[in-house]
Write an enzyme that holds these catalytic residues in place. Structure first.
Site, PDB file in Angstrom:
ATOM      1  N   GLU A 185       0.828  -1.209   0.000  1.00 44.56           N
ATOM      2  CA  GLU A 185       0.000   0.000   0.000  1.00 44.56           C
ATOM      3  C   GLU A 185       0.864   1.261   0.000  1.00 44.56           C
ATOM      4  OE1 GLU A 185      -3.150  -0.126  -0.461  1.00 44.56           O
ATOM      5  OE2 GLU A 185      -3.260  -2.308  -0.285  1.00 44.56           O
TER       6      GLU A 185
ATOM      7  N   ASP B  37       3.722  -4.205  -5.733  1.00 46.78           N
ATOM      8  CA  ASP B  37       4.290  -5.470  -5.259  1.00 46.78           C
ATOM      9  C   ASP B  37       5.821  -5.433  -5.329  1.00 46.78           C
ATOM     10  OD1 ASP B  37       1.863  -6.634  -4.687  1.00 46.78           O
ATOM     11  OD2 ASP B  37       1.726  -7.758  -6.567  1.00 46.78           O
TER      12      ASP B  37
END
Length: 418
Positions: free
Chosen positions: A277, A358
């Site tokens: 995030e 990611d």
């Protein structure tokens, strides 16, 4: 373009949208293997995979039934001139265009809500309950429903009234003023949604001091991410599914963890998920996506301004002249192909952003913990890890888990080689 042609185009768009959606659902269900695929071994076991298949099949059957019912109701209502009939009643109540539009949309929204309520109830209290996901009580469900109606009615009503007022005041340029109002509202909600709206539905409490908060704070400091607000939300009052999200801009930004996430994942896995995030924020995905959404809104409002005054559009829905509210409904249907194309672009962009976030987590924390955390979240939610490629391309804003794992492992290999 005459009224009959527009009516046919509206019906064709509705039918095409329905057929495409059902066709994609069929493709996706066909892609499910009856036995556990080798590439899912170590993620799902045989029993979990069987439970996933049962869950997806039941959801698919129910979705087919509900969508067919809603589609038939819409076609019958449209063919019988239902929109024109309701508009005639509303116009007879008041000459004020703002009140006409608000009453018209209120009636349509109430009817739509009444039609979908039994389906939502069944999905929550039968399907989700059957597979162990639902934690919502009847009291919470009804409370959420009433609060949602009131909030959406107030916010939607004020915004719609503002758009209609600009329509009457500014003429053809009303879309510019409407765009400005929507932009200001969107920024405001990005800043204050967690403080104003979320507390009406959920309790948010600061993450208590301890090893988890220390690990999150240490990571944030190491990557240069100023973070003072870490909250835990009581998501378990409604569902067992786990999640985490990032919200806000600037000093108002905060990270919110579902209590189910804290229960199901290890501290290292939670930090890895949060690192993902943070990656979105550091790569400016959140800001970019907001700007792109606002640009889409501007394009939509501009196109709407070109169609709303066409008498044939309102007459195709049963009006005897151009009405703002009928033009709004007609345009919403005709805009469907444009919306779908833009959705494809936005989803493709979103999937790329997910890969980048990611990679950020893998490079700045630990890709293995991110993979193990994503596995737990996906299996807990009985997620489809092998969707049909076309279905994924159209609907998925996140890459499927196996693709994410492959990309994370590749990034991790690159890091090790460096």
């Amino acid at each position: 373009m005459n009224t009959e042609i527009i009516f046919v185009v509206i019906v064709v768009f509705l039918v095409a949208d329905f057929v495409v959606e059902r066709g994609l659902e069929w493709l996706n269900m066909r892609a499910m293997s009856p036995v556990l695929p080798a590439k899912l071994k170590g993620i799902y076991d045989e029993q979990e995979y069987g439970r996933f298949q049962d869950y997806k099949r039941e959801n698919n059957r129910f979705s087919l039934f509900s969508s067919v019912f809603s589609f038939v109701v819409m076609l019958v209502f449209l063919s019988l001139g239902g929109f024109g009939w309701w508009n005639c009643l509303v116009v007879g109540m008041t000459d004020n265009t703002i009140l006409q539009t608000l009453l018209f949309m209120l009636g349509i929204s109430l009817v739509s809500g009444i039609i979908t309520l039994p389906f939502n109830w069944y999905a929550t209290f039968h399907i989700e309950e059957k597979y162990g996901f639902n934690r919502t009580t009847v009291k919470t469900y009804v409370g959420d429903l009433l609060k949602g109606m009131i909030i959406s009615g107030i916010i939607g009503g004020v915004l719609l009234a503002a758009v209609v007022w600009f329509y009457e005041w500014a003429g053809p340029l009303f879309w510019l003023y409407a765009w400005g109002v929507v932009t200001l509202f969107s920024v405001f909600m990005s800043l204050f949604y967690s403080q104003l709206i979320v507390p009406l539905f959920n309790q948010q409490t600061p993450l208590e001091a301890g090893s988890l908060r220390t690990k999150i704070s240490d990571f944030a400091q190491r990557v240069g991410f100023k973070l003072d607000n870490i909250y835990v939300i009581d998501g378990s009052k409604r569902s067992t599914k786990a999640n985490a999200y990032f919200t806000g801009l600037g000093p108002k930004k905060r990270i919110v963890l579902y209590d189910t996430l804290i229960k199901d994942l290890t501290e290292e896995e939670i930090v890895a998920v949060l690192a993902h995030e943070v990656g979105h924020y550091k790569r400016k995905h959140t800001l970019q996506f907001m700007l792109a959404s606002l640009l889409q809104t501007g394009i939509m409002l501009w196109l709407f301004s070109l169609f709303v005054n066409l008498p044939a559009l309102s007459m195709a829905l049963g009006g005897e002249q151009a009405y703002f509210q009928l033009g709004l409904i007609g345009f919403a249907i005709l805009y469907t192909p444009v919306s779908m194309i833009l959705g494809l672009v936005m989803n493709a962009w979103s999937r790329r952003n997910e890969y980048e976030a990611d990679a950020f987590a893998a490079r700045n924390y630990d890709g293995n913990f991110l993979i193990s955390g994503l596995k737990k979240i996906s299996v807990k939610a009985l997620s489809n890890l092998t969707p049909h490629p076309v279905y994924e391309w159209v609907y998925y804003s996140h890459p499927s888990l196996l693709k994410r794992m492959g990309a994370i492992n590749a990034e991790w290999k690159t890091i090790v080689e460096e």
